[in-house]
Design a protein around this motif. Sequence first.
Motif, PDB file in Angstrom:
ATOM      1  N   GLY A 150     133.655   0.625  73.906  1.00 30.51           N
ATOM      2  CA  GLY A 150     132.239   0.454  73.615  1.00 30.51           C
ATOM      3  C   GLY A 150     131.577  -0.589  74.503  1.00 30.51           C
ATOM      4  N   ARG A 151     130.319  -0.893  74.174  1.00 35.90           N
ATOM      5  CA  ARG A 151     129.542  -1.908  74.884  1.00 35.90           C
ATOM      6  C   ARG A 151     129.259  -3.066  73.942  1.00 35.90           C
ATOM      7  NH1 ARG A 151     126.873  -1.086  79.539  1.00 35.90           N
ATOM      8  NH2 ARG A 151     125.088  -2.342  78.875  1.00 35.90           N
ATOM      9  N   THR A 152     129.412  -4.266  74.464  1.00 33.07           N
ATOM     10  CA  THR A 152     129.159  -5.444  73.657  1.00 33.07           C
ATOM     11  C   THR A 152     127.684  -5.506  73.266  1.00 33.07           C
ATOM     12  OG1 THR A 152     130.890  -6.632  74.859  1.00 33.07           O
ATOM     13  CG2 THR A 152     129.323  -7.957  73.582  1.00 33.07           C
ATOM     14  N   PRO A 153     127.357  -5.594  71.963  1.00 29.18           N
ATOM     15  CA  PRO A 153     125.959  -5.712  71.553  1.00 29.18           C
ATOM     16  C   PRO A 153     125.398  -7.086  71.895  1.00 29.18           C
ATOM     17  CG  PRO A 153     127.387  -5.907  69.651  1.00 29.18           C
ATOM     18  CD  PRO A 153     128.279  -5.559  70.823  1.00 29.18           C
ATOM     19  N   ASN A 154     124.071  -7.186  71.922  1.00 30.45           N
ATOM     20  CA  ASN A 154     123.453  -8.441  72.342  1.00 30.45           C
ATOM     21  C   ASN A 154     122.809  -9.214  71.200  1.00 30.45           C
ATOM     22  OD1 ASN A 154     121.237  -6.867  71.826  1.00 30.45           O
ATOM     23  ND2 ASN A 154     120.347  -7.007  73.892  1.00 30.45           N
ATOM     24  N   THR A 155     123.267  -8.965  69.970  1.00 28.18           N
ATOM     25  CA  THR A 155     122.831  -9.772  68.835  1.00 28.18           C
ATOM     26  C   THR A 155     124.039 -10.144  67.985  1.00 28.18           C
ATOM     27  OG1 THR A 155     122.452  -7.927  67.300  1.00 28.18           O
ATOM     28  CG2 THR A 155     120.604  -8.570  68.740  1.00 28.18           C
ATOM     29  N   ILE A 156     123.959 -11.298  67.353  1.00 31.85           N
ATOM     30  CA  ILE A 156     125.025 -11.732  66.452  1.00 31.85           C
ATOM     31  C   ILE A 156     125.124 -10.780  65.268  1.00 31.85           C
ATOM     32  CG2 ILE A 156     125.841 -13.609  64.989  1.00 31.85           C
ATOM     33  CD1 ILE A 156     125.973 -14.233  67.984  1.00 31.85           C
ATOM     34  N   ALA A 157     123.985 -10.290  64.800  1.00 35.95           N
ATOM     35  CA  ALA A 157     123.981  -9.376  63.655  1.00 35.95           C
ATOM     36  C   ALA A 157     124.815  -8.132  63.948  1.00 35.95           C
ATOM     37  CB  ALA A 157     122.546  -8.989  63.303  1.00 35.95           C
ATOM     38  N   ALA A 158     124.635  -7.539  65.124  1.00 39.32           N
ATOM     39  CA  ALA A 158     125.396  -6.340  65.480  1.00 39.32           C
ATOM     40  C   ALA A 158     126.877  -6.662  65.637  1.00 39.32           C
ATOM     41  CB  ALA A 158     124.844  -5.724  66.756  1.00 39.32           C
ATOM     42  N   MET A 159     127.189  -7.819  66.203  1.00 38.16           N
ATOM     43  CA  MET A 159     128.592  -8.221  66.327  1.00 38.16           C
ATOM     44  C   MET A 159     129.234  -8.359  64.952  1.00 38.16           C
ATOM     45  SD  MET A 159     128.265 -11.090  69.333  1.00 38.16           S
ATOM     46  CE  MET A 159     127.446 -10.687  70.891  1.00 38.16           C
ATOM     47  N   ALA A 160     128.494  -8.898  63.990  1.00 38.59           N
ATOM     48  CA  ALA A 160     129.023  -9.044  62.630  1.00 38.59           C
ATOM     49  C   ALA A 160     129.270  -7.683  61.994  1.00 38.59           C
ATOM     50  CB  ALA A 160     128.054  -9.862  61.785  1.00 38.59           C
ATOM     51  N   ARG A 161     128.337  -6.751  62.166  1.00 42.63           N
ATOM     52  CA  ARG A 161     128.531  -5.403  61.621  1.00 42.63           C
ATOM     53  C   ARG A 161     129.757  -4.739  62.234  1.00 42.63           C
ATOM     54  NH1 ARG A 161     125.445  -5.161  57.021  1.00 42.63           N
ATOM     55  NH2 ARG A 161     123.251  -5.640  57.440  1.00 42.63           N
ATOM     56  N   ASP A 162     129.956  -4.932  63.533  1.00 38.38           N
ATOM     57  CA  ASP A 162     131.125  -4.352  64.200  1.00 38.38           C
ATOM     58  C   ASP A 162     132.414  -4.994  63.707  1.00 38.38           C
ATOM     59  OD1 ASP A 162     129.656  -2.565  65.688  1.00 38.38           O
ATOM     60  OD2 ASP A 162     129.528  -3.848  67.451  1.00 38.38           O
ATOM     61  N   ALA A 163     132.394  -6.297  63.468  1.00 38.57           N
ATOM     62  CA  ALA A 163     133.573  -6.969  62.942  1.00 38.57           C
ATOM     63  C   ALA A 163     133.919  -6.451  61.545  1.00 38.57           C
ATOM     64  CB  ALA A 163     133.349  -8.478  62.901  1.00 38.57           C
ATOM     65  N   ILE A 164     132.913  -6.208  60.739  1.00 38.32           N
ATOM     66  CA  ILE A 164     133.149  -5.648  59.406  1.00 38.32           C
ATOM     67  C   ILE A 164     133.765  -4.258  59.505  1.00 38.32           C
ATOM     68  CG2 ILE A 164     131.975  -4.787  57.336  1.00 38.32           C
ATOM     69  CD1 ILE A 164     130.022  -7.155  57.639  1.00 38.32           C
ATOM     70  N   GLU A 165     133.325  -3.478  60.479  1.00 37.46           N
ATOM     71  CA  GLU A 165     133.923  -2.151  60.693  1.00 37.46           C
ATOM     72  C   GLU A 165     135.416  -2.283  60.983  1.00 37.46           C
ATOM     73  OE1 GLU A 165     132.772   0.948  60.592  1.00 37.46           O
ATOM     74  OE2 GLU A 165     130.593   0.758  60.546  1.00 37.46           O
ATOM     75  N   PHE A 166     135.773  -3.254  61.808  1.00 39.34           N
ATOM     76  CA  PHE A 166     137.191  -3.476  62.122  1.00 39.34           C
ATOM     77  C   PHE A 166     137.964  -3.895  60.877  1.00 39.34           C
ATOM     78  CE2 PHE A 166     140.332  -6.844  63.140  1.00 39.34           C
ATOM     79  CZ  PHE A 166     141.311  -6.043  63.714  1.00 39.34           C
ATOM     80  N   ILE A 167     137.421  -4.818  60.118  1.00 39.10           N
ATOM     81  CA  ILE A 167     138.102  -5.298  58.910  1.00 39.10           C
ATOM     82  C   ILE A 167     138.259  -4.170  57.902  1.00 39.10           C
ATOM     83  CG2 ILE A 167     137.902  -6.896  56.970  1.00 39.10           C
ATOM     84  CD1 ILE A 167     136.350  -8.762  58.980  1.00 39.10           C
ATOM     85  N   ASP A 168     137.225  -3.350  57.752  1.00 37.13           N
ATOM     86  CA  ASP A 168     137.327  -2.193  56.851  1.00 37.13           C
ATOM     87  C   ASP A 168     138.415  -1.231  57.317  1.00 37.13           C
ATOM     88  OD1 ASP A 168     135.326  -3.126  55.201  1.00 37.13           O
ATOM     89  OD2 ASP A 168     133.759  -1.813  55.992  1.00 37.13           O
TER      90      ASP A 168
END
Length: 281
Positions: free
Chosen positions: A74-92
Motif C-alpha cells: 500500500g501507500r503510506t497515508p498522510n494523516t495520523i487518523a488514517a495511520m491509526a485506522r490502518d493499525a487497528i486493521e492490523f490488530i483486528d
Amino acid sequence: MSSYSTIETQTLSADNGVDYAYRCVGSGPNALPMVLLQHFRGNLDHWDPALIDALAQGRRVITFDNTGVAATSGRTPNTIAAMARDAIEFIDALGLDRIDLLGFSIGSFVAQEIALYRPDLVDRIVLASAAPRGAAGIHGWRRDVIAGVGGREPSPEGYLHAFFPATPEGLEAGQALLGRIYGERTQGRDEPTGWQTRQAQYDAVTEWGIPNHAMLERLQGITQPVFVANGDGDPMIPARYSYLLAGLLPNAQIKIYPDAAHGFLFQHHKEFAADVDTFLS
C-alpha cells in the motif's frame, strides 16, 4: 525465548487489503500482548533488539510496518487518523481483543488516536517522545532536525544528532545502538522505507502540530492508565510536551530520563524496559 534479532518476519493480510509485515517475540499467558508503533521513517529493524527482548520477558511483543511502510503493501497515508485506522486493521487481523500499546514519536501520535477510536481495545498505553495534537510550537521540526533525519538519504550521523545527546555518554550509547540494529540481524532484514513514506509521515506530523487548543480537550477521552516518557534534551519533541500531555490526560504518570534525547528508550533501554514492566504489571 527467541531473540528479536533472529525472529522471522511474518506477513498478515487484513480486511483493508493490506499485507502487513510484522514480528512477534516473547510469550506470557498472564499478560496482555503489547503492540509497538514505530518512529518517523522507521521500519522493523529500527527497534532496538535489546529493548524488545527486555520488554518481551513475560509478554508477547508485536512490531509491525504500518500501511506503505517498508515491507508492508500500500501507500503510506498522510494523516495520523488514517495511520491509526490502518493499525487497528492490523490488530483486528491478528485476532486481538485487548492489548497494551507502546507508541514512539509519530507512533505515540497514532497510539493516542487508537485509544480514542477503539477505547475497548486498549488496556494501558506507553507514550515515548510524545506530544498532544494541536499543541503550540510543534508545527514542523527545527531545520537541523530535518537535515538530520528528513533527507533523501538518511545518515547515521544525522540519526545520532536527533536521537542522542552530544555528550560522551550519549554518543557512546548511540554508537552501541547502531551496532545492535545494524549488526545483530544478518538475515531477513526489513526493506528500507521509501521517500513516499517520508513525505506522507512528515505531512502527518505537521498537520498534527497545527496549533489548535480545542484539540487538547480530546485527551479527556483517553481514560486508560498512561505512562508518558521522554529524554530531557529531545530536539524533535521537547520534554515540555510530555509534561503538557501528562497534565491533560486523566490518568497519567510521567518520567523524564536524564542526559537523553529522542532515542532515550534505546539509550536507557534497561531502565525504560523495567519502568514499562512495572507500569504494565
